[in-house]
Design a protein around this motif. Structure first.
Motif, PDB file in Angstrom:
ATOM      1  N   SER A 294       0.826  -1.200   0.000  1.00  0.00           N
ATOM      2  CA  SER A 294       0.000   0.000   0.000  1.00  0.00           C
ATOM      3  C   SER A 294       0.859   1.247   0.000  1.00  0.00           C
ATOM      4  N   ALA A 295       1.904   1.241   0.801  1.00  0.00           N
ATOM      5  CA  ALA A 295       2.811   2.384   0.858  1.00  0.00           C
ATOM      6  C   ALA A 295       3.491   2.586  -0.485  1.00  0.00           C
ATOM      7  N   ALA A 296       3.872   1.493  -1.135  1.00  0.00           N
ATOM      8  CA  ALA A 296       4.509   1.589  -2.441  1.00  0.00           C
ATOM      9  C   ALA A 296       3.565   2.197  -3.468  1.00  0.00           C
ATOM     10  N   ALA A 297       2.276   1.836  -3.388  1.00  0.00           N
ATOM     11  CA  ALA A 297       1.292   2.372  -4.325  1.00  0.00           C
ATOM     12  C   ALA A 297       1.120   3.871  -4.127  1.00  0.00           C
ATOM     13  N   ASP A 298       1.044   4.314  -2.864  1.00  0.00           N
ATOM     14  CA  ASP A 298       0.903   5.738  -2.582  1.00  0.00           C
ATOM     15  C   ASP A 298       2.124   6.518  -3.062  1.00  0.00           C
ATOM     16  N   GLU A 299       3.303   5.990  -2.759  1.00  0.00           N
ATOM     17  CA  GLU A 299       4.530   6.683  -3.160  1.00  0.00           C
ATOM     18  C   GLU A 299       4.642   6.745  -4.685  1.00  0.00           C
ATOM     19  N   ALA A 300       4.283   5.660  -5.352  1.00  0.00           N
ATOM     20  CA  ALA A 300       4.338   5.637  -6.815  1.00  0.00           C
ATOM     21  C   ALA A 300       3.393   6.662  -7.422  1.00  0.00           C
TER      22      ALA A 300
ATOM     23  N   HIS B 212      -2.086   3.560   9.468  1.00  0.00           N
ATOM     24  CA  HIS B 212      -1.756   2.870   8.227  1.00  0.00           C
ATOM     25  C   HIS B 212      -0.720   3.624   7.394  1.00  0.00           C
ATOM     26  N   GLN B 213      -0.478   4.895   7.722  1.00  0.00           N
ATOM     27  CA  GLN B 213       0.453   5.713   6.945  1.00  0.00           C
ATOM     28  C   GLN B 213       0.040   5.774   5.472  1.00  0.00           C
ATOM     29  N   ARG B 214      -1.255   5.938   5.248  1.00  0.00           N
ATOM     30  CA  ARG B 214      -1.772   6.121   3.887  1.00  0.00           C
ATOM     31  C   ARG B 214      -2.045   7.596   3.649  1.00  0.00           C
ATOM     32  N   VAL B 215      -1.872   8.044   2.432  1.00  0.00           N
ATOM     33  CA  VAL B 215      -2.067   9.456   2.089  1.00  0.00           C
ATOM     34  C   VAL B 215      -3.556   9.782   2.136  1.00  0.00           C
ATOM     35  N   THR B 216      -3.933  10.727   2.994  1.00  0.00           N
ATOM     36  CA  THR B 216      -5.331  11.131   3.128  1.00  0.00           C
ATOM     37  C   THR B 216      -5.584  12.535   2.574  1.00  0.00           C
TER      38      THR B 216
END
Length: 332
Positions: free
Chosen positions: A36-42, A81-85
């Motif tokens: 998930s973190a990789a998807a957000d960063e990408a 979760h450290q997801r971009v909100t």
């Protein structure tokens, strides 16, 4: 004695096995956030790549692999979760396009890139951001139609696309999924067509601005079914037909601006009895005729009254001069 020794060995073995099982269970309960973190960063790096001008070096200097993306300027992440909100890049002098990869920020709730120089179209992928609540792309140079996928985001509360070069029409079922929408700002674009009569299905809508576009046809009387509407801004279009009196049933109305259209008809005598909160009324540059209602004096909060360039006749009701809040009066 031998039996006791065997029993102790068995108990120790069982304890070690249990600890291993518990430890294994704990590790499995931890959220797997790497993918998930990789998807957000990408998605963020794809957004950065689509920027052609960054005069203040905000993205070019700060958005890098040397810094966790949750610490990047304009980026806000959820705590666990450290997801971009949130992605907020308001007024940063950026020039570029919005890439389709923006749809990879699946936890995004706020997207604000207003007051920049983004151009091109709004990507279809914004429609898969199912948690999006606020979309602000205003004051850019975006073109083409609004992607139909946006109208499917049931979580949206505010949509601000003002001051772009967007075109197209509004779908008849615009509010079929926009049940939480509170603000819709589309002014200063090139939208055309008729105003959908189904708009009151957006029961929570408070701010509605279609000003400075190319809408035509009449104002649908169904607009009077709004129960929370505070701003109704339809100025600078090609609207015709009589002014529907149902508008004056919206008790929550604070600002009404229909300036610069071709709207005709007369003003109701009980104009202010149902809208005690009205502060701004601009009907100038239309074809409104008849007398000025004395009931306007009942608008005790009225600050601006503009009725210039119409076909009004009769005596001016001097009771209007008793409105202590009135600051501007235009009757030219």
């Amino acid at each position: 004695m031998d039996r006791c020794l065997v029993l102790v060995v068995v108990l120790v073995s069982l304890c070690m096995t249990t600890r291993g099982a518990v430890a294994s269970g704990v590790s499995k309960s931890k959220p797997k956030s790497n993918s998930s973190a990789a998807a957000d960063e990408a998605a963020l790096l794809a957004f950065k790549t689509a920027i052609t001008s960054d005069p203040f070096g905000i993205l070019s200097n700060n958005w890098s692999h040397h810094t966790p993306y949750c610490d990047w300027i304009g980026v806000t992440c959820s705590g666990w979760h450290q997801r971009v909100t949130q992605l907020n890049l308001f007024n940063m002098g950026l020039n570029g396009t919005i890439p389709e990869e923006i749809g990879g920020l699946s936890f995004l709730s706020t997207f604000n890139i207003s007051t920049n120089s983004f151009h091109g179209h709004i990507p279809q992928s914004i429609g898969i951001l199912t948690k999006l609540q606020s979309l602000d792309l205003s004051y850019n140079n975006l073109t083409a139609n609004i992607p139909a996928t946006i109208y499917n985001i049931s979580s949206l509360q505010f949509v601000d696309l003002r001051n772009n070069d967007l075109s197209g029409t509004l779908p008849r079922g615009i509010c079929d999924n926009f049940r939480q929408l509170q603000g819709l700002y589309l002014s200063a674009n090139r939208f055309s067509g008729e105003i959908p009569s189904s708009l009151p299905k957006c029961m929570d809508l408070r701010f509605f601005n279609l000003g400075d576009n190319e809408f035509h046809g009449s104002i649908p009387p169904e607009i009077g079914n709004f129960s929370k509407l505070e701003w109704l801004m339809l100025y600078g279009n090609n609207l015709t037909g009589d002014l529907p009196w149902t508008i004056f049933n919206i008790s929550s109305l604070v600002r009404l601006n229909i300036r610069m259209n071709e709207i005709s008809g007369i003003l109701p005598n009980d104009l202010c009895y149902q809208i005690p909160e009205l502060e701004y009324l601009d009907i100038s540059k239309n074809q409104i005729h008849g007398e000025i209602p004395q009931a306007l004096s009942s608008c005790r909060r009225l600050q601006v009254l503009s009725m210039s360039n119409n076909q009004l006749s009769g005596r001016f009701p001097t009771q209007i001069c008793n409105i202590s809040s009135l600051q501007e009066l235009y009757l030219t």
